[in-house]
Design a protein around this motif. Structure first.
Motif, PDB file in Angstrom:
ATOM      1  N   ALA A   1     -59.356 -19.990 -32.302  1.00  0.00           N
ATOM      2  CA  ALA A   1     -58.181 -20.168 -33.155  1.00  0.00           C
ATOM      3  C   ALA A   1     -58.598 -20.467 -34.593  1.00  0.00           C
ATOM      4  O   ALA A   1     -58.012 -19.945 -35.553  1.00  0.00           O
TER       5      ALA A   1
ATOM      6  N   ASP B   1     -52.741 -26.751 -37.190  1.00  0.00           N
ATOM      7  CA  ASP B   1     -52.596 -25.331 -36.847  1.00  0.00           C
ATOM      8  C   ASP B   1     -53.712 -24.895 -35.895  1.00  0.00           C
ATOM      9  O   ASP B   1     -53.484 -24.086 -34.990  1.00  0.00           O
TER      10      ASP B   1
ATOM     11  N   GLY C   1     -53.112 -23.453 -32.338  1.00  0.00           N
ATOM     12  CA  GLY C   1     -53.658 -22.142 -32.004  1.00  0.00           C
ATOM     13  C   GLY C   1     -54.506 -22.181 -30.748  1.00  0.00           C
ATOM     14  O   GLY C   1     -54.471 -21.242 -29.936  1.00  0.00           O
TER      15      GLY C   1
ATOM     16  N   LEU D   1     -48.952 -15.068 -32.443  1.00  0.00           N
ATOM     17  CA  LEU D   1     -49.785 -15.698 -33.464  1.00  0.00           C
ATOM     18  C   LEU D   1     -50.664 -14.654 -34.159  1.00  0.00           C
ATOM     19  O   LEU D   1     -50.802 -14.681 -35.396  1.00  0.00           O
TER      20      LEU D   1
END
Length: 487
Positions: free
Chosen positions: A185, A203, A207, A270
């Motif tokens: 991620a 984030d 992720g 995503l």
């Protein structure tokens, strides 16, 4: 008498390929003003050209390979490196190989870590296997990069996220709901798409949870086993995930809670969001600009904006971006010639194409490449190689000079034969060498030193012995010079 130089065509083949032989340049030069456009179109439209380069491995008239106990590029990393170098030298699709090299650095994935966890043979299969040759039809990461070389970037990122080599390299195979693994991620946002400063640590954690369950499995039996991507629904963390940037077109920043069976959509959402984030297009445009046009001077911001606009207008297609770059006035501007530091692999392949390679084995370039700072399938870390002047140190430059000596010594008698008809004087030899090797123009001092070398040692008679010594010596001086390290 040396043929007239064709600077535009030479520039095109150095940047969109790995250089070209005199014959290749001359074929397009005969088309006059249409030659550049025709050559660029052929390079970009490579799908119309047969992808049969592997069939020529081991044949006379091509650069050699060294097969120890059978040539096994799907299972032996040395052979895999040899095959890729062979392709770069002889492919009729040079832009495809050039872009595969670009993506290999962009999605940097290294053999040694994977081999340490999955074993040598499996690591090579994950990185380099050709499906038509693998007993289980496994597709290595390099073949993925070749397939998507000028394809859709968002689709490429999805494929990379599900690629077995990447799942080992960034530990995605261990990403489960009880222990979300952050590596993929983080690099997805920081290195593969948006870039530094566009996301937060929260984030990264969100992720990691998005990709829980994006794991690996081993399918098949016996020699037909292979690792494959597997969405493990039972290991997906199902709660909503909130981000600091928009995930959906309306500006929504939260991926909703989903059932385990539909949780794979989290990762696809995503990837789509980061692929089309406002920072991703310009970042890719800058990297492609540096790769194809100029990495020495400040970038042309207007062209960067144009290329970025093409990216979003086409929903992430790379081919129109590269086509626009190659046909731009900036690409054809002579002030942008030789404004890129050649990567070691580019230097080696260009040398083989321009100097000659009959009787030389690409295996003998592998150790020199390591000494120059680049080993295929072994970038130093997730950031890839340090580009630009980062390629050059006293040791790496010495390695380039030593390779120039190694190659020209090997090609001494081939060069003697190739220079016949261009040996009326030492200046004639130098002129033909400069034409054959396409370096930038030397200043008067450097040019004078090369002519002085060619003239040294007694009266000029143009004998075979003199040609053999002087032609290889002049070529050595040029290929090992600082000027030749720019493309």
């Amino acid at each position: 008498m040396a043929r007239p130089r064709e600077p535009e065509l030479e520039h095109l083949f150095r940047r969109a390929g790995f250089g070209a032989s005199e014959e290749e340049i001359s074929a397009y030069a005969r088309q006059g003003l249409l030659g550049f456009t025709a050559a660029a179109a052929r390079l970009v439209n490579y799908s119309a050209v047969p992808d049969d380069v592997d069939a020529f491995i081991g044949r006379p008239g091509y650069v050699g390979i060294t097969a120890r106990s059978g040539f096994a590029p799907n299972a032996n990393v040395t052979d895999a490196r040899q095959r890729w170098l062979f392709r770069m030298v002889h492919s009729q699709r040079p832009l495809q190989e050039k872009m595969a090299l670009f993506w290999h650095n962009h999605f940097a994935t290294a053999y040694l870590k994977i081999a340490g966890e999955a074993g040598d043979t499996e690591a090579v299969r994950m990185l380099a296997a050709k499906p038509s040759e693998d007993p289980a039809g496994a597709r290595g990461q390099l073949e993925l990069f070749r397939e998507y070389a000028l394809g859709n970037f968002r689709d490429l990122v999805v494929a990379v996220a599900q690629d077995p080599a990447m799942l080992y390299w960034l530990d995605g195979r261990t990403n489960v709901r009880a222990r979300p693994q952050e590596n993929f991620a983080r690099e997805l946002m920081e290195l593969f798409t948006m870039g530094v400063g566009t996301f937060t640590e929260s984030d990264v954690y969100a992720g990691a949870r998005v990709f829980t369950g994006w794991n690996l499995t081993r399918r098949g039996s016996g020699g037909a086993q292979r690792f494959e991507f597997n969405y493990n629904a039972a290991q997906h963390e199902t709660t909503e995930k909130e981000f600091s940037f928009a995930i959906y077109p309306g500006g929504g920043r939260t991926i909703p809670a989903r059932s385990q069976s539909s949780g794979m959509e989290d990762g696809l959402d995503l990837i789509t969001a980061v692929a089309f984030h406002p920072a991703t297009g310009p970042r890719l445009a800058r990297k492609l600009y540096a790769y194809f046009i100029n990495e020495v001077d400040p970038p042309d911001t207007a062209l960067i904006e144009q290329i970025s606009s093409v990216y979003y207008a086409t929903r992430g297609e790379i081919e129109p971006m590269v086509r626009r770059l190659l046909l731009s006035p900036q690409f054809r501007d002579p002030s942008n010639y030789y404004k890129r530091y050649s990567w070691p692999v580019e230097f080696v392949v260009r040398s083989l194409k321009e100097v000659g390679s009959a009787g030389f084995s690409v295996n003998d370039a592998l150790t020199p490449l390591v000494n120059m700072g680049q080993q295929l399938f072994e970038p130093p870390d997730v950031n890839g190689w340090e580009l630009g002047p980062g390629w050059f140190s006293s040791g790496s430059m010495l390695a380039r000079m030593n390779f120039a000596a190694q190659l020209t010594t090997n090609q001494k008698f081939n060069l003697r034969d190739a220079f016949r008809g261009h040996v009326n004087s030492p200046e004639d030899v130098v002129a033909h060498a400069l034409d054959r090797l396409t370096p930038p123009e030397y200043n008067s001092t450097s040019y004078g030193a090369i002519v002085e070398y060619a003239s040294a040692g007694g009266a000029w008679n143009g004998s075979d012995a003199q040609i053999a010594t002087k032609a290889s010596g002049v070529v050595h001086l040029i290929v090992g010079s600082g000027e030749y390290q720019f493309i």
